[in-house]
Design a protein around this motif. Structure first.
Motif, PDB file in Angstrom:
ATOM      1  N   ASN A  65     -10.117   1.968  -0.171  1.00 30.43           N
ATOM      2  CA  ASN A  65      -8.956   1.953  -1.063  1.00 30.43           C
ATOM      3  C   ASN A  65      -8.454   3.354  -1.396  1.00 30.43           C
ATOM      4  OD1 ASN A  65      -8.619  -0.849  -1.288  1.00 30.43           O
ATOM      5  ND2 ASN A  65     -10.211  -0.992  -2.847  1.00 30.43           N
TER       6      ASN A  65
ATOM      7  N   ALA B 281      -4.503   4.269  -2.018  1.00 32.14           N
ATOM      8  CA  ALA B 281      -4.147   4.030  -3.431  1.00 32.14           C
ATOM      9  C   ALA B 281      -3.497   5.237  -4.094  1.00 32.14           C
ATOM     10  CB  ALA B 281      -5.393   3.602  -4.216  1.00 32.14           C
TER      11      ALA B 281
ATOM     12  N   LEU C 225     -12.811   3.997  -6.936  1.00 30.80           N
ATOM     13  CA  LEU C 225     -12.372   3.104  -5.869  1.00 30.80           C
ATOM     14  C   LEU C 225     -13.235   3.277  -4.624  1.00 30.80           C
ATOM     15  CD1 LEU C 225      -8.478   3.495  -6.102  1.00 30.80           C
ATOM     16  CD2 LEU C 225      -9.981   1.891  -7.321  1.00 30.80           C
TER      17      LEU C 225
ATOM     18  N   MET D  96      -7.378  -4.796  -6.343  1.00 32.52           N
ATOM     19  CA  MET D  96      -8.448  -4.287  -5.483  1.00 32.52           C
ATOM     20  C   MET D  96      -9.814  -4.757  -5.965  1.00 32.52           C
ATOM     21  SD  MET D  96      -7.178  -0.333  -5.041  1.00 32.52           S
ATOM     22  CE  MET D  96      -6.431  -0.153  -6.667  1.00 32.52           C
TER      23      MET D  96
ATOM     24  N   HIS E  41      -1.077  -4.141  -6.324  1.00 31.83           N
ATOM     25  CA  HIS E  41      -2.097  -4.391  -5.311  1.00 31.83           C
ATOM     26  C   HIS E  41      -3.438  -4.455  -6.030  1.00 31.83           C
ATOM     27  CE1 HIS E  41      -3.365  -3.965  -0.916  1.00 31.83           C
ATOM     28  NE2 HIS E  41      -4.486  -4.169  -1.616  1.00 31.83           N
TER      29      HIS E  41
ATOM     30  N   ARG F  94       0.826  -1.205   0.000  1.00 30.98           N
ATOM     31  CA  ARG F  94       0.000   0.000   0.000  1.00 30.98           C
ATOM     32  C   ARG F  94       0.861   1.256   0.000  1.00 30.98           C
ATOM     33  NH1 ARG F  94      -3.079  -3.297   3.643  1.00 30.98           N
ATOM     34  NH2 ARG F  94      -5.084  -3.845   2.743  1.00 30.98           N
TER      35      ARG F  94
END
Length: 200
Positions: free
Chosen positions: A84, A88, A80, A137, A135, A30
């Motif tokens: 997140n 992000a 998102l 999501m 990552h 992250r």
């Protein structure tokens, strides 16, 4: 404070059996380095997708991508989930991943989502080889993505991906997420998902 280098070492999977090193060291960060992905970096990632396996070679995957500091990036961020969005924005590169739902003959491509997953597996290993963390999501509002990006009928946005070179500062994310970054990685045992001869 845990350094990023120590965090990467701590996140190397503790396997029951030996596997390919790039798979052992892969995790979903992250936090990311400030280093930007170049056009060549992006092309290499998508070339790994291009050569992924797919049912009948239909290659149903589709991507929308953007670099930090662009309007496209901000639009992806809008899609998102609130959770997140908390982290992000640390990534220098964001993607939305989708698939074509039907075959050329107009019938449902039952394997399209599976094929998208295979392509993202390819990209994940290629990224790891390049020192880039991905990552993936699930927290994405696909309806909003379809509206914002005018996604054509017959396609479906399934997931979002944050990407960037490993690095960064743990202080760039809230304390509760720092704890998650430091937490030991765990997996269910093979006996819980792989059954010989019959479902158990």
């Amino acid at each position: 404070m845990t350094t990023v280098e120590q965090l990467q070492l701590d996140n190397i999977a503790k396997n029951d059996y030996q596997i390919y090193p790039l798979l052992k060291q892969r995790y979903s960060p992250r936090i990311f380095s400030d280093q930007k992905l170049t056009e060549k970096d992006v092309n290499r990632l998508f070339e790994s997708v291009r050569w992924s396996a797919s049912s009948y070679n239909r290659q149903p995957w589709r991507f929308i991508f953007a670099h930090k500091g662009t309007e496209g990036y901000d639009k992806i961020m809008e899609c998102l989930s609130e959770f997140n969005q908390k982290w992000a924005g640390n990534a220098p590169f964001l993607m939305l991943a989708g698939y074509k739902k039907n075959t050329e003959e107009g019938t449902e491509n039952f394997h399209a989502l599976h094929d998208l997953g295979l392509s993202l597996g390819n990209m994940t290993v290629q990224a790891e080889y390049m020192g880039i963390g991905l990552h993936h999501m699930a927290g994405v509002d696909w309806k909003k993505a379809h509206e914002i990006f005018n996604v054509p009928e017959g396609y479906h946005i399934a997931t979002a991906i944050a990407a960037g070179f490993y690095g960064g500062n743990l202080n760039d994310i809230p304390e509760d997420l720092r704890e998650q970054e430091r937490a030991e990685r765990t997996r269910i045992p093979q006996t819980d998902f792989a059954f010989e001869g019959a479902w158990k």
